[in-house]
Design a protein around this motif. Structure first.
Motif, PDB file in Angstrom:
ATOM      1  N   HIS A  83      39.942  50.798  30.489  1.00 61.62           N
ATOM      2  CA  HIS A  83      39.832  51.137  29.247  1.00 61.62           C
ATOM      3  C   HIS A  83      38.883  50.564  28.180  1.00 61.62           C
ATOM      4  CE1 HIS A  83      42.886  53.618  30.810  1.00 61.62           C
ATOM      5  NE2 HIS A  83      43.818  51.981  31.541  1.00 61.62           N
ATOM      6  N   THR A 106      39.515  50.481  24.015  1.00 64.63           N
ATOM      7  CA  THR A 106      39.785  50.981  23.320  1.00 64.63           C
ATOM      8  C   THR A 106      39.539  49.479  22.044  1.00 64.63           C
ATOM      9  OG1 THR A 106      41.798  49.752  23.565  1.00 64.63           O
ATOM     10  CG2 THR A 106      41.798  51.786  24.385  1.00 64.63           C
ATOM     11  N   THR A 107      38.820  48.249  22.260  1.00 67.16           N
ATOM     12  CA  THR A 107      38.880  47.729  21.097  1.00 67.16           C
ATOM     13  C   THR A 107      37.930  46.618  21.931  1.00 67.16           C
ATOM     14  OG1 THR A 107      39.862  46.052  19.709  1.00 67.16           O
ATOM     15  CG2 THR A 107      41.277  46.320  21.205  1.00 67.16           C
ATOM     16  N   ARG A 116      38.712  59.786  19.726  1.00 66.89           N
ATOM     17  CA  ARG A 116      38.401  60.312  18.300  1.00 66.89           C
ATOM     18  C   ARG A 116      40.169  61.002  17.776  1.00 66.89           C
ATOM     19  NH1 ARG A 116      33.746  59.943  14.326  1.00 66.89           N
ATOM     20  NH2 ARG A 116      33.205  58.467  15.392  1.00 66.89           N
ATOM     21  N   SER A 148      45.130  55.030  13.656  1.00 65.70           N
ATOM     22  CA  SER A 148      44.912  53.433  14.079  1.00 65.70           C
ATOM     23  C   SER A 148      45.814  53.495  15.367  1.00 65.70           C
ATOM     24  CB  SER A 148      44.933  52.578  13.068  1.00 65.70           C
ATOM     25  OG  SER A 148      44.129  52.353  12.862  1.00 65.70           O
ATOM     26  N   THR A 190      45.748  55.533  18.190  1.00 67.05           N
ATOM     27  CA  THR A 190      45.572  56.004  19.486  1.00 67.05           C
ATOM     28  C   THR A 190      45.155  55.674  20.595  1.00 67.05           C
ATOM     29  OG1 THR A 190      45.799  57.897  17.522  1.00 67.05           O
ATOM     30  CG2 THR A 190      45.777  58.352  19.560  1.00 67.05           C
ATOM     31  N   PRO A 191      43.960  55.959  20.656  1.00 62.72           N
ATOM     32  CA  PRO A 191      43.877  55.092  21.889  1.00 62.72           C
ATOM     33  C   PRO A 191      44.934  54.556  22.691  1.00 62.72           C
ATOM     34  CG  PRO A 191      41.761  55.120  20.784  1.00 62.72           C
ATOM     35  CD  PRO A 191      43.458  55.295  19.845  1.00 62.72           C
ATOM     36  N   ASP A 192      45.066  52.793  22.197  1.00 63.81           N
ATOM     37  CA  ASP A 192      46.286  52.880  22.773  1.00 63.81           C
ATOM     38  C   ASP A 192      47.242  53.086  23.711  1.00 63.81           C
ATOM     39  OD1 ASP A 192      45.040  49.545  22.761  1.00 63.81           O
ATOM     40  OD2 ASP A 192      44.583  50.833  20.831  1.00 63.81           O
ATOM     41  N   VAL A 251      45.999  54.411  26.328  1.00 64.02           N
ATOM     42  CA  VAL A 251      46.125  54.234  27.855  1.00 64.02           C
ATOM     43  C   VAL A 251      48.287  53.570  28.152  1.00 64.02           C
ATOM     44  CG1 VAL A 251      46.171  51.297  28.359  1.00 64.02           C
ATOM     45  CG2 VAL A 251      44.673  53.079  27.324  1.00 64.02           C
ATOM     46  N   VAL A 258      40.357  55.783  29.264  1.00 63.00           N
ATOM     47  CA  VAL A 258      39.571  55.727  28.424  1.00 63.00           C
ATOM     48  C   VAL A 258      39.566  54.947  27.781  1.00 63.00           C
ATOM     49  CG1 VAL A 258      41.889  55.632  25.920  1.00 63.00           C
ATOM     50  CG2 VAL A 258      42.996  56.536  28.280  1.00 63.00           C
ATOM     51  N   ASN A 274      37.804  54.689  23.146  1.00 65.97           N
ATOM     52  CA  ASN A 274      38.200  54.735  22.265  1.00 65.97           C
ATOM     53  C   ASN A 274      36.781  55.497  21.607  1.00 65.97           C
ATOM     54  OD1 ASN A 274      39.276  54.983  19.289  1.00 65.97           O
ATOM     55  ND2 ASN A 274      39.885  52.643  19.131  1.00 65.97           N
ATOM     56  N   ASP A 282      39.281  55.011  16.175  1.00 69.06           N
ATOM     57  CA  ASP A 282      40.563  55.711  15.700  1.00 69.06           C
ATOM     58  C   ASP A 282      40.607  54.790  13.926  1.00 69.06           C
ATOM     59  OD1 ASP A 282      40.766  52.433  16.786  1.00 69.06           O
ATOM     60  OD2 ASP A 282      42.719  52.692  17.148  1.00 69.06           O
TER      61      ASP A 282
END
Lengths: 308, 308, 308
Positions: free
Chosen positions: B7, B9-10, B108, B112, B114-116, B119, B128, B130, B133
Motif C-alpha cells: 500500500h 498511504t504516506t 482521494r 485525513s 481515510t486511506p489508512d 488499509v 490502496v 493515497n 487525504d
C-alpha cells in the motif's frame, strides 16, 4: 438446447434451461478468473455502452468490469440524470447509438418497461440488457442471487426463501421470484409492511406475511431488500428504530430460520434499518459473495449474447 | 533490499531505500516511454479503480494515464462529491469493490487518514494508494517532487529547500518534507502567513519563516503551494495583491535564491497570487517537468505493487 | 499530394485534395469495419484526451468510439462545465496535458477560436482537433455531412444544398459551407428567420432566403439545423408551432425539392419544431447515416494525424 439469448429484459417466462445455462456459464467465468486468467478475449473488438438514466455506480461498475474482463470496450454514455428521456426522444437516442455500431446497450431507467421499448424499436443487431427498470425487473440481480443460493443449496425444489422489505417497489424481488420459480422453488415468502406489499394479483404463487418472525421460520435463505428511506413514511412505522424492530434482520430472528440459512441483500445495505451489523457481517452473510457473483453473471450474459 | 510495497498511504517513515527504488523505477519508466515504447504490458489484466471523494481531474488523469500505459484497465468510480462517505458506509463500499476483484484502489478523500482506514479494513489482496487525504499526505506528489529535484540536484544532503504558502492545510508540503527528509535534506524551510503555518509541534526539524525574503535566501529549490482563495480571509492580508506582495514568488525574490534555484508548484497555479507569470514560465521553472514526472512516478508505484 | 494534417480546427481554406483524402480515408475505415475487422491497431499506444468545456455526449461518444476502434486509449478530462476556462488558465491546462505526453486533444468550447488558441500555444507534438467552438466551426461535422452527400451525389458541382434554421449561431452550417464550397458546390442556400441569419458580410457566396418554400425549391440536399429553444424568442415567431409552420421541414415542403433530395440534420432533432417525424423517419432521411459516418470520419482524422 434452448435458443441463445439476444436480449435480456426480464427473467419472467425464461425457460429453466436458459437460466441454468447462464448460471453454468457464470461458473465457468469464475473458474477461468480463479485460475489466473485475468482477462479473456471472448469479446475482443466488441463495444458495450452503459446507458444509465438513474445513477448506480455499483451496477454500472459491475457491468463495466464484466465487459472489460472479456476484452470488450466500454463506453459510459453520460445522460444527465435529470433527463426524463422517453418516447421519441428515447428512440432517437437508441437509433443514434445503433448507427454508431455498438454491440450492446446496458440500460437502467426509472420507468418500468423501458428496456422492452428499446428492444421493440431497435433496428439493428444491437443487444439490450436491462440493468434495472422501475419496479419491474433487474434480471442480472435475479441471476446472481440464484447463483449465490445454488452454490450452497442446489436443491431449489426443497428450499424456503423469504424476501423481506419494500417488495412493492422492488425490481430485485420480482427478478428473484422469477429466477427461483423457474428453478423449481415452491416456497417463496414475501414479507413487509402492508403498504409496501405488491397487489394480491401480482406474484400469486408466493405466500405473504406481515409478521417477519413467522415469515422467517424455517427459511433456508433470506433476501433483505434495501429500504428507500423516503418510503418509510408510507408505512405505519414512525422511525428507523421502529422499522428495524418489525422488519429488521437481527440475530434473534435469524435463529428462527433453518440451520445455515443464507443471508442476502442486493446492497448497499442500511445498517440498523433493515439489517443488523452482526448479521450483515456474520458467518451466514453471503452479501459480498453476491457482489462477486454479479461480475461473473454479467460476464456470462454478455458472453452468451455477443461471443461470435 | 527493502520489502515490496503493498500500500502507499504516506511517505512518513518510509525507508530511504524504498523511496530511492521508487524514483529509480520512475526513471526506468520514463526511459522506456522515451524509447518509443508507448505502452508496456506489465499490468495487463490488472484493474485499478479511481475512488475520488474530492474532485481532482489532474491527479485522476495522471493516475489513469499511468495505469493505461502499463496495460491495466482503469475504472472511475463516480462517487457524488457531496457524499460524506465515512465509517461503515465507506467500509461497505471498500468491501463491495474488493468483492469485484480489483487489484488497486486509488483514493482521494477530504478526511485525513481515510486511506489508512481502508488499509486497516481491507480483507483481500487489494492495494490502496493515497491520492491525497485531507491535509495529511499526498505521497505520489512527494515522490514526483523528489524526482524532479533529483534530476537537477541529486545531492539532497546539501540542499536548502523552501516551501511557501498555506503550509498548514497542505498535504503536498507534508509529503514533500517526508520525502526530502528521508533522502537526507537537512535544510527545509517553511514559510507563510502565521495563520497558515502548522502547529509548532508538527514538522519540528523544519525552520519556520514569515518573511519570504529571508526564507528564500540561498534556497536551491522553492516549492510554492496553491492558495485556496477562501483561506486568504484567515490571514491578515486584505486581498490578492497584498498576499502576492508578501508571499508571491516574483523575479526580484527569485534573485535572492541560490543560482539555478528550481521553481516548483504542484499546480494548478494561481498567477499573480502565489507566483508571477514571469517566474512560472521562466527558465528556472520545473512545473511542467513535475507534471510529466507525476505520470512516471505513478507508473513506478503501480508497477511496484501490482506487477506479478 | 497535400501535407498530412497536424491539427484540425476548421475546414476553412483547407485544400480540396485534403478534404477528399479525408473522405476517402473514412470510406476505407468503413470498409474495414464492414468486413468484420472490428478493431484496427493503427493507433495502438496512442492516447487521446477529450476536453469538453460544453457537454455533448453524442459527439464525445463518437470521438471515443473512433479512437477505440483504432486501438487508442481515450481519457475523458471532466472539466466542470461551469468553468469558463480561458486565457492563461486554459493554456496552463493545455501545457499540463502536454506534459503528460498525450497525442491528441479533442476540444469543445463555447468560445469561437479556442482550438486555434490551443494550437498557437501548444509546445509539443500534441494534435488539436476541434469538436465545436462557439458558432465558428465543427469541422468533423462538415466532413461527415460531405461524406453523406458524396455517397449519394458525388457530383458536388451540380448540387443545390439548402441549410435551414438558426444559421447565425451554427458552427455546423459554417463547416458545411466550407466543406461543400471546397468540393465545388456553387449553389448553397441559407434560410432562416431574419434575426437568426448571419451578417451579410459572412458567407458571401451563399444565397439567402427567409421564405423556406423558395429556399427548398429544387434542392438536392437539405440540412436542417437544431433550434436552441431559447433562441426562438429572438425571432418574431411566438411559439414552436409558428416556427414549424414557417421553417419546419414537412412532407409538403420536401415535395418542392428535387427528386430524391437528401434530408439531413446534425441531431439531436426537435421533432415538430424544425422537422416533422414523417420526414425525419422517411425514406429520404440520411440522419442516421450521418451518425454512422461521423465515427468513420473521426477515425479518418485521427488516423491521418496520429498513425506512425
Amino acid at each position: 438446447m434452448s435458443l441463445r439469448l439476444r436480449h435480456l429484459t426480464t427473467l419472467e417466462n425464461l425457460p429453466r434451461a436458459t437460466i441454468e445455462r447462464l448460471l453454468d456459464r457464470a461458473v465457468s467465468m469464475r473458474d477461468a478468473c480463479a485460475h489466473g486468467t485475468r482477462k479473456l478475449d471472448l469479446l475482443a473488438g466488441r463495444t458495450i455502452l452503459n446507458l444509465f438514466f438513474e445513477p448506480s455506480t455499483r451496477t454500472r461498475t459491475s457491468f463495466e468490469l464484466a465487459a472489460r474482463r472479456l476484452g470488450a470496450d466500454v463506453i459510459n454514455f453520460d445522460i444527465g440524470f435529470s433527463s426524463t428521456s422517453k418516447g421519441e426522444e428515447l428512440y432517437d437516442t437508441l437509433h443514434t447509438l445503433e448507427a454508431m455500431h455498438l454491440d450492446a446497450i446496458v440500460v437502467r431507467h426509472k420507468t418500468s418497461g423501458t428496456p422492452d421499448e428499446l428492444v421493440r424499436h431497435a433496428m439493428s443487431g444491437v443487444s439490450v440488457i436491462n440493468a434495472g427498470d422501475g419496479n419491474r425487473a433487474h434480471p442480472t440481480q435475479g441471476l446472481l442471487d440464484a447463483l449465490t443460493i445454488r452454490q450452497h443449496r442446489p436443491d431449489f425444489e426443497n428450499l424456503t426463501v423469504t424476501i423481506c422489505g419494500d417488495v412493492k417497489h422492488s425490481r430485485v424481488a420480482r427478478s428473484d421470484v422469477h429466477a427461483l420459480s423457474a428453478l423449481g422453488t415452491k416456497n417463496i415468502r414475501l414479507c413487509g409492511p402492508a403498504a409496501l406489499m405488491p397487489a394480491d394479483t401480482e406474484l400469486p404463487h408466493c405466500q405473504r406475511f406481515t409478521d417477519f418472525d413467522q415469515a422467517i421460520e424455517g427459511a433456508d435463505a433470506i433476501i433483505m431488500l434495501r429500504l428507500q428511506k423516503e418510503r418509510m413514511a408510507a408505512t405505519d412505522l414512525p422511525d428507523e428504530a421502529a422499522y428495524f424492530q418489525r422488519f429488521g434482520l437481527d440475530k434473534r430472528r435469524l435463529a428462527l430460520a433453518a440451520k445455515g440459512c443464507l443471508v442476502m441483500h442486493p446492497g448497499p445495505i442500511n445498517r440498523g434499518i433493515e439489517i443488523a451489523s452482526e448479521v450483515a457481517d456474520g458467518a451466514q452473510s453471503r452479501i459480498l459473495e453476491q457482489v462477486g457473483n454479479g461480475v461473473f453473471v454479467r460476464m456470462a450474459v454478455l458472453g452468451e449474447m455477443l461471443a461470435r
